[in-house]
Design an enzyme around this catalytic site. Structure first.
Site, PDB file in Angstrom:
ATOM      1  CD  GLU A  75      42.121  40.771  38.038  1.00 11.71           C
ATOM      2  OE1 GLU A  75      42.713  41.411  38.766  1.00 11.71           O
ATOM      3  OE2 GLU A  75      41.203  39.728  38.655  1.00 11.71           O
ATOM      4  CE  LYS A 111      41.037  37.324  41.509  1.00 14.56           C
ATOM      5  NZ  LYS A 111      40.802  38.944  41.372  1.00 14.56           N
ATOM      6  CB  CYS A 150      44.450  40.329  41.396  1.00 12.85           C
ATOM      7  SG  CYS A 150      44.562  42.097  41.830  1.00 12.85           S
ATOM      8  CB  VAL A 202      41.222  48.410  43.730  1.00 14.38           C
ATOM      9  CG1 VAL A 202      40.913  48.441  42.205  1.00 14.38           C
ATOM     10  CG2 VAL A 202      40.534  47.426  44.418  1.00 14.38           C
TER      11      VAL A 202
HETATM   12  C1  ACM Z   1      41.554  41.962  42.344  1.00 13.18           C
HETATM   13  O1  ACM Z   1      41.619  40.821  42.552  1.00 13.18           O
HETATM   14  N1  ACM Z   1      41.293  42.316  41.185  1.00 13.18           N
HETATM   15  C2  ACM Z   1      41.820  43.270  43.510  1.00 13.18           C
END
Ligand code: ACM
Length: 267
Positions: A38, A109, A147, A174
């Site tokens: 990402e 996203k 992510c 994370v």
């Molecule tokens: C994330 O979506 N970068 C944890």
């Protein structure tokens, strides 16, 4: 079909350095589909709009998009990468699918994580699948999520119901869960998943984030085909048969799509 994940530590706001690192890590590698982390052009931990502006780019005209197109062409391959996108005065946490012939498709996203909500507009593309094809592997349908999209089972499910055989998953993870959870995303949809995570930590604006590495590739039966180390850079490639993802039978009497009881799923 040769699929893979590229794991590295993008340097915050240093697009040219990140391009150079991607070129170094992919040099000499043979692949048909490679997934990168990402926000691979910009890094992750923003503390101002000026910082975002300094590393975001328009697609397909920006320098990172162009560099990925060159790499895709040179390797006669498809690349999926996270990218910090600027469009009409807004910013999106996006992913591009770059084809060897130079065409670029974009996904924005859907589910923004934590302070991403301060910087990025929520994705407006929806969760889409894309046909990729070549003489080497035929026609394959892939889906893209980014992510934190993983924690909503609807993301992978939507892509699988639309026909995705491989879910490409650029990540900057994370929390501690995703690498284990991708087992479930893979088996509940009977798809391949490629989670390309980043390594290292970032300190900015009085905050620090540590990213968990351990990029994973999982097959439709939940086998981990790869788990990268926590902190090393690597470009890992493995041969798969994507047609395995067309078989949605879990047992002789259970098909994960045909056995759904959608009439009972209303919340
Ligand atoms: C994330 O979506 N970068 C944890």
């Amino acid at each position: 079909m040769k699929i893979g994940c590229l794991q590295f530590k993008p340097e915050l706001f240093n697009v040219q350095k990140n391009i150079n690192r991607i070129k170094e890590l992919t040099a000499g590698k043979e692949f048909d589909l490679l997934v990168m982390p990402e926000l691979a052009n910009s890094g992750y931990l923003f503390s101002s709009i000026d910082e975002l502006e300094s590393s975001a780019e328009e697609i397909p005209g920006g320098e990172f998009s162009k560099a990925l197109s060159e790499t895709a062409k040179a390797h006669d391959a498809y690349i999926v990468s996270g990218i910090c996108e600027r469009s009409a005065g807004r910013y999106f946490n996006s992913a591009v699918l770059v084809s060897p012939n130079g065409t670029i498709k974009t996904y924005r996203k859907t589910h923004l994580f934590l302070e991403e909500k301060k910087w990025f507009s929520p994705g407006d593309t929806g969760l889409n699948v894309f046909e990729i094809s070549s003489k080497k592997f035929g026609n394959v349908t892939i889906g893209i999520m980014i992510c934190f999209d993983w924690i909503f089972p609807e993301s992978a499910r939507t892509l699988a119901l639309k026909g995705a055989q491989i879910i490409c998953h650029p990540s900057n993870l994370v929390l501690q869960y995703c690498q284990r959870a991708m087992f479930t995303r893979a088996i509940e949809n009977r798809v391949f998943t490629i989670t390309a995570n980043r390594t290292g930590s970032e300190v900015n604006g009085g905050k620090e984030l540590r990213f968990t590495g351990e990029s994973v590739i999982v097959d439709p039966k939940g086998n981990y085909l790869h788990r990268a180390p926590e902190s090393n850079d690597e470009c890992f490639i493995i041969d798969i048969d994507p047609s395995e993802a067309l078989d949605k039978n879990v047992t002789g009497m259970n098909n994960i799509f045909e056995d759904r009881r959608v009439e009972l799923y209303n919340k």
